[in-house]
Scaffold this motif. Sequence first.
Motif, mmCIF file in Angstrom:
data_model
loop_
_atom_site.group_PDB
_atom_site.id
_atom_site.type_symbol
_atom_site.label_atom_id
_atom_site.label_comp_id
_atom_site.label_asym_id
_atom_site.label_seq_id
_atom_site.Cartn_x
_atom_site.Cartn_y
_atom_site.Cartn_z
ATOM 1 N N GLU A 27 0.839 -1.203 0.000
ATOM 2 C CA GLU A 27 0.000 0.000 0.000
ATOM 3 C C GLU A 27 0.868 1.244 0.000
ATOM 4 O O GLU A 27 0.633 2.182 -0.760
ATOM 5 N N LEU A 28 1.890 1.240 0.858
ATOM 6 C CA LEU A 28 2.774 2.400 0.924
ATOM 7 C C LEU A 28 3.469 2.635 -0.410
ATOM 8 O O LEU A 28 3.626 3.747 -0.878
ATOM 9 N N ARG A 29 3.865 1.521 -1.005
ATOM 10 C CA ARG A 29 4.557 1.614 -2.284
ATOM 11 C C ARG A 29 3.639 2.231 -3.339
ATOM 12 O O ARG A 29 4.047 3.083 -4.128
ATOM 13 N N TYR A 30 2.396 1.781 -3.301
ATOM 14 C CA TYR A 30 1.405 2.311 -4.235
ATOM 15 C C TYR A 30 1.307 3.832 -4.097
ATOM 16 O O TYR A 30 1.369 4.577 -5.058
ATOM 17 N N PHE A 31 1.194 4.286 -2.843
ATOM 18 C CA PHE A 31 1.088 5.734 -2.638
ATOM 19 C C PHE A 31 2.386 6.450 -2.978
ATOM 20 O O PHE A 31 2.383 7.550 -3.506
ATOM 21 N N GLY A 32 3.486 5.764 -2.706
ATOM 22 C CA GLY A 32 4.777 6.342 -3.063
ATOM 23 C C GLY A 32 4.861 6.606 -4.558
ATOM 24 O O GLY A 32 5.224 7.703 -5.000
ATOM 25 N N ILE A 33 4.467 5.594 -5.338
ATOM 26 C CA ILE A 33 4.517 5.734 -6.798
ATOM 27 C C ILE A 33 3.584 6.854 -7.247
ATOM 28 O O ILE A 33 3.919 7.683 -8.097
ATOM 29 N N THR A 34 2.395 6.905 -6.632
ATOM 30 C CA THR A 34 1.434 7.957 -6.980
ATOM 31 C C THR A 34 2.065 9.328 -6.801
ATOM 32 O O THR A 34 1.956 10.198 -7.659
ATOM 33 N N ILE A 35 2.722 9.499 -5.672
ATOM 34 C CA ILE A 35 3.326 10.806 -5.395
ATOM 35 C C ILE A 35 4.448 11.106 -6.376
ATOM 36 O O ILE A 35 4.538 12.211 -6.911
ATOM 37 N N ILE A 36 5.243 10.091 -6.659
ATOM 38 C CA ILE A 36 6.345 10.303 -7.607
ATOM 39 C C ILE A 36 5.805 10.767 -8.953
ATOM 40 O O ILE A 36 6.321 11.695 -9.575
ATOM 41 N N LEU A 37 4.713 10.123 -9.378
ATOM 42 C CA LEU A 37 4.165 10.479 -10.684
ATOM 43 C C LEU A 37 3.578 11.887 -10.684
ATOM 44 O O LEU A 37 3.569 12.562 -11.711
ATOM 45 N N SER A 38 3.088 12.330 -9.528
ATOM 46 C CA SER A 38 2.491 13.677 -9.493
ATOM 47 C C SER A 38 3.543 14.765 -9.427
ATOM 48 O O SER A 38 3.237 15.933 -9.662
ATOM 49 N N ILE A 39 4.768 14.404 -9.099
ATOM 50 C CA ILE A 39 5.798 15.429 -8.931
ATOM 51 C C ILE A 39 6.002 16.215 -10.212
ATOM 52 O O ILE A 39 6.185 17.428 -10.199
ATOM 53 N N ILE A 40 5.915 15.506 -11.341
ATOM 54 C CA ILE A 40 6.018 16.214 -12.606
ATOM 55 C C ILE A 40 4.646 16.725 -13.022
ATOM 56 O O ILE A 40 4.506 17.831 -13.532
ATOM 57 N N GLY A 41 3.634 15.916 -12.760
ATOM 58 C CA GLY A 41 2.284 16.236 -13.232
ATOM 59 C C GLY A 41 1.788 17.595 -12.791
ATOM 60 O O GLY A 41 1.171 18.316 -13.564
ATOM 61 N N TRP A 42 2.081 17.994 -11.563
ATOM 62 C CA TRP A 42 1.473 19.228 -11.067
ATOM 63 C C TRP A 42 1.990 20.466 -11.785
ATOM 64 O O TRP A 42 1.304 21.469 -11.888
ATOM 65 N N THR A 43 3.230 20.370 -12.321
ATOM 66 C CA THR A 43 3.809 21.577 -12.910
ATOM 67 C C THR A 43 2.979 22.064 -14.099
ATOM 68 O O THR A 43 2.720 23.243 -14.247
ATOM 69 N N ARG A 44 2.537 21.098 -14.912
ATOM 70 C CA ARG A 44 1.760 21.466 -16.084
ATOM 71 C C ARG A 44 0.452 22.142 -15.661
ATOM 72 O O ARG A 44 0.056 23.173 -16.184
ATOM 73 N N LEU A 45 -0.205 21.521 -14.665
ATOM 74 C CA LEU A 45 -1.478 22.069 -14.206
ATOM 75 C C LEU A 45 -1.293 23.421 -13.545
ATOM 76 O O LEU A 45 -2.108 24.319 -13.710
ATOM 77 N N ALA A 46 -0.217 23.554 -12.780
ATOM 78 C CA ALA A 46 0.017 24.834 -12.111
ATOM 79 C C ALA A 46 0.183 25.935 -13.146
ATOM 80 O O ALA A 46 -0.357 27.030 -13.005
ATOM 81 N N ARG A 47 0.907 25.627 -14.214
ATOM 82 C CA ARG A 47 1.071 26.602 -15.292
ATOM 83 C C ARG A 47 -0.271 26.971 -15.892
ATOM 84 O O ARG A 47 -0.561 28.125 -16.156
ATOM 85 N N GLU A 48 -1.060 25.938 -16.102
ATOM 86 C CA GLU A 48 -2.358 26.159 -16.734
ATOM 87 C C GLU A 48 -3.235 27.037 -15.846
ATOM 88 O O GLU A 48 -3.834 28.004 -16.289
ATOM 89 N N VAL A 49 -3.299 26.694 -14.564
ATOM 90 C CA VAL A 49 -4.130 27.454 -13.636
ATOM 91 C C VAL A 49 -3.637 28.897 -13.546
ATOM 92 O O VAL A 49 -4.419 29.850 -13.611
ATOM 93 N N ARG A 50 -2.322 29.063 -13.455
ATOM 94 C CA ARG A 50 -1.763 30.400 -13.358
ATOM 95 C C ARG A 50 -2.105 31.211 -14.610
ATOM 96 O O ARG A 50 -2.520 32.367 -14.525
ATOM 97 N N GLY A 51 -1.945 30.540 -15.763
ATOM 98 C CA GLY A 51 -2.247 31.229 -17.012
ATOM 99 C C GLY A 51 -3.689 31.691 -17.054
ATOM 100 O O GLY A 51 -3.993 32.825 -17.413
#
Lengths: 394, 338, 340
Positions: A252-276
């Motif tokens: 379970e921890l590993r699952y959440f770990g992977i989720t977080i790792i994948l979001s580390i890049i993912g949020w940047t695109r969305l943050a740019r979009e929201v800011r724009g």
Amino acid sequence: MDSIESKGQPIKAEVEGALPVALGAGIEDEKIAVASPRQLMWWKFRKHRVAVASAVVLVIFYLLALFADFLTFYDPNAYNSDFKFVPPQSITFIDAEGNFSLRPGVSGLISKRDPETLRITYETDPTRWYPIHFFVKGYSYKLLGLIETDVHLFGLDPAVAEEMVYCPLGSDRLGRDMLARVLHGARISLSIGLFSVFLSLALGIFLGGISGYYGGLIDNIIQRVIEFLRSIPDLPLWMALSAALPPDWSQELRYFGITIILSIIGWTRLAREVRGRFLALRTEDFVLSARLCGAKDHRIILRHMVPSFTSHIIASLTLSIPGIILAETGLSFLGLGLRQPVISWGVLLQEAQNIRTVALAPWLLLPGLAVVITVLTFNFLGDGLRDAADPFNR
Amino acid sequence: MMTEDGTLLQVSDLKKHFPIYSQGVFRRQAVNYVRAVDGVSFTIKRGEVLGLVGESGCGKTTTGRVILRALKPTGGEVLFQDRDKGEVDLARLDRAELRDIWRNIQLIFQDPYSSLNPRMTLEQIVGEPLHNYDILHGGALHDRVAELLRLVGLRPEYMSRYPHAFSGGQRQRIGIARALALNPQMIICDEPVSALDVSIQAQILNLLQDLQAQFQLTYLFISHDLSVVRHLSDRVAVMYVGKIVEIADTEELFNSIRHPYSEALLSSAPTPDPRAKRKHIPLKGEVPDPANPPSGCYFHPRCQYVKDRCKVETPPLRETTPGHWAACHFSEALSLGV
Amino acid sequence: MQNVLLEVKDLHVNFFLTEGTVRAVNGVSFEIERGKTLGVVGESGCGKSVTARAILNMVRPPGRILSGEINYYGYSDAPVNLIALDPEGSEIRRIRWGEIAMIFQEPMTSLSPVHTIGNQMTEAICLHLNMPKDEALRYSIELLERVGLPQPGRLLNHYRHELSGGMRQRVMIAMALSCKPKLLIADEPTTAVDVTTQAQVLNLMRDLQQEFGMAILYITHDLGVVAEMADKVVVMYLGEEVEGADVDTIYYNPAHPYTRALLRSIPRHDIRLDRLETIEGNVPDPTNIPKGCAFHPRCHYYVPAQCVHPPYQQIGDGHWVRCTRAHEIGQQSSQTEQVL
């Protein structure tokens, strides 16, 4: 400065300007006039046939994943050394005596060992016939994680479990049912996309919102951080991070770990979009007009700005899910993401890593097909949503 | 300047400079300023329509926005005789105080498309100020919105419709209804007809005229179109590169021009009369960049009457004849006109 | 017919949209004389720009030219029907550049953002006039000088975003003139620029017309500009011509209620008007053009029995009107007053 100053007519070309507002004014005038933007979006989305079909396919996929244990008969991790590499089995309505039967069934299997390759091959044996029963009792599980039950949609009579299996999509090298494994794998693969995207969204909206609303130094710092993160190649970063996950972590921890790792890049695109969007909306006339009408900050943000970009955000969220699904698949395929006994499509594809297996048991690639379909349908759906997100053509 | 009784708004030496930044990694530094509004002074009397005319980039829209405090001025004073609070300097108010002022000064936008929130119904749009200031709710709000819609020539049955169902002219009426909702003393009209078709412009201009008469409104009417300004205004101010170059009563200004730029502007405007024989004064060159304006009189590089003095000495806006102000050293010496 | 350069006959252009069919141009006919200016006036959606594009056979899907003739007499007395030509063929291409040139409202979109002005001009000139490169360069400079641009040699190295709106429009005019066209189609060329710039551009076009003797088809919504530029005027409403005559007749003796109302609804900078007359209602949706006379829902003179769809008929010397009551209305007005 004086903003857009056109004289006389709107600058749009004449023909475009002449187009009726939104969807065919004049035909159902009143209905359209009072239609809320959400309805307009729905009408516009509905016209995008491929997107609607994709939405249906995705809903089916998620339902299949949700009811995976009910819909399949075998425990996805149960070995069966008697029936390894069984190819997908077809059903037949002709019973052992050659009579037509209303109840579907499967013919028996004869296993043979190839004298040269020592591989086991199977032939059907029409003299034996096993009827498929519905709502049969099998291993017990919790339906939707709540209801303890052992009823499965279909399966063979538990009495014949020793001599026969029914694997609609075949079985793997340990005789595990591929259907059960693909559907259970869908749970992880499909959910990791959603969770990771929502995590990205939370981060993206929070940081992008701060960046866009306050501007200045905070904006600058956040933008530089985003630029830095975006300049790191994705795959090596993920690999490094997932290799750094403590090996003694639970699944379970590993699952959440992977989720977080994948979001580390993912949020940047969305943050740019929201800011724009924030920056663009801040200068919109209707936002200024809301201020002049005495609206306070929270009302301007919540009532005027956020509704104007939620549809766009939903569309771009949808478009970023496939990337995450692919990333998880890739990581797990390389053995860096999730590991056995957790089942995800990436983990399943690990089984199909060598050519021999693929040549002899091509059905092991079915999880790959599932990935392809999912990614395509998410992309089509995202396209449709993006087109529908702005239903007011000016 | 003039400060007789009945002055509603007095603008003195109003400035708005936009910084131009050099792009650093973390810090930005202002390297220059766009002097969009550069020392503008005028007054508006109660019930008067002051036309503010000029070409794009002259700072007329910015002037309107700064008076309204949609933008913070760089300097100057904007004295407003508020109905509730008495005399206030709009340039010095903080956000909370401004909110009260906006009950009495409103804005009509140029673009009838972007100024209405596409996700709100007419009732929500027109009722927004009433709702925000906690004035009316429920049925009373509904009735007031219906009244406002009737006032601007829209059917109250349209109240549950969204803006996308309306044409440009109708949307502009919606914007006007919203501006009127709080019974403001003054309305800043920022090019309210320039995005509309010819046949619709007249409807909106007439509506604005009628409303002004009915509610004794005061307008600051911003436009690039001399004919529209002449039609609606009691007085006219001509702007060029952030400064007012001439201001006078409408008829006075159109009949006895005192500034070479106003003359060029008027002579450039096409006349809808094929028999009109008018003098054309073609202007040389381009409007100067407000970040790097020329020395002396900003108009001197394009002026056909330019003398040496114009290149070094900035002409002040001075009263050449009673009520007629012009910023030209040679106002009296030149015989201008079209 | 000696003087006719271009003749548009019963032109029909439709736009096939999902929302319905827009009859953008619905039976328009007019003639352009050599060396003269024809003004086409109308509000947005009246079909004036589409007409211009149809002349160059440049209507793109979902639009389609349904029928009509566009006869060009520029080569010889034998007319060439431009509609009958292949829209991508070599002959129409030659005509588009060398015989009939066009300038648009927003010159920004007609200039490439990634090439310098000089590159674009010389390349076009090399291609169409078969000139060697250095000669084309000299010719470009000459043209830019002719349209009144300062320092044309330096200007050639600029990109489009470095020029102001007025300068861009001059560059477009210079390019349009490079082959000395016999007809210049100007589609709202000054709508996006300021009045003083507009005056410069209009003066330039008038001067060039004198110098080169070209005809101009001037499309605009601005009645002031038409009065200054045009010799003859066509007024359009919802894809149809409602009135056509010489400019003086249009302004001093208009016969169609729409023309009359339009002229009385514009504010003037040269005279003081107390109140504008208005045309009630809005321009109807082009997918849903009113039956009968298209203007009838907004017309003061509407009489239900009489105003069936009126033909475009001649009521005076070169004065055409699409109104069944034009004669009565004309008499009324000549008795009372000149319109303005």
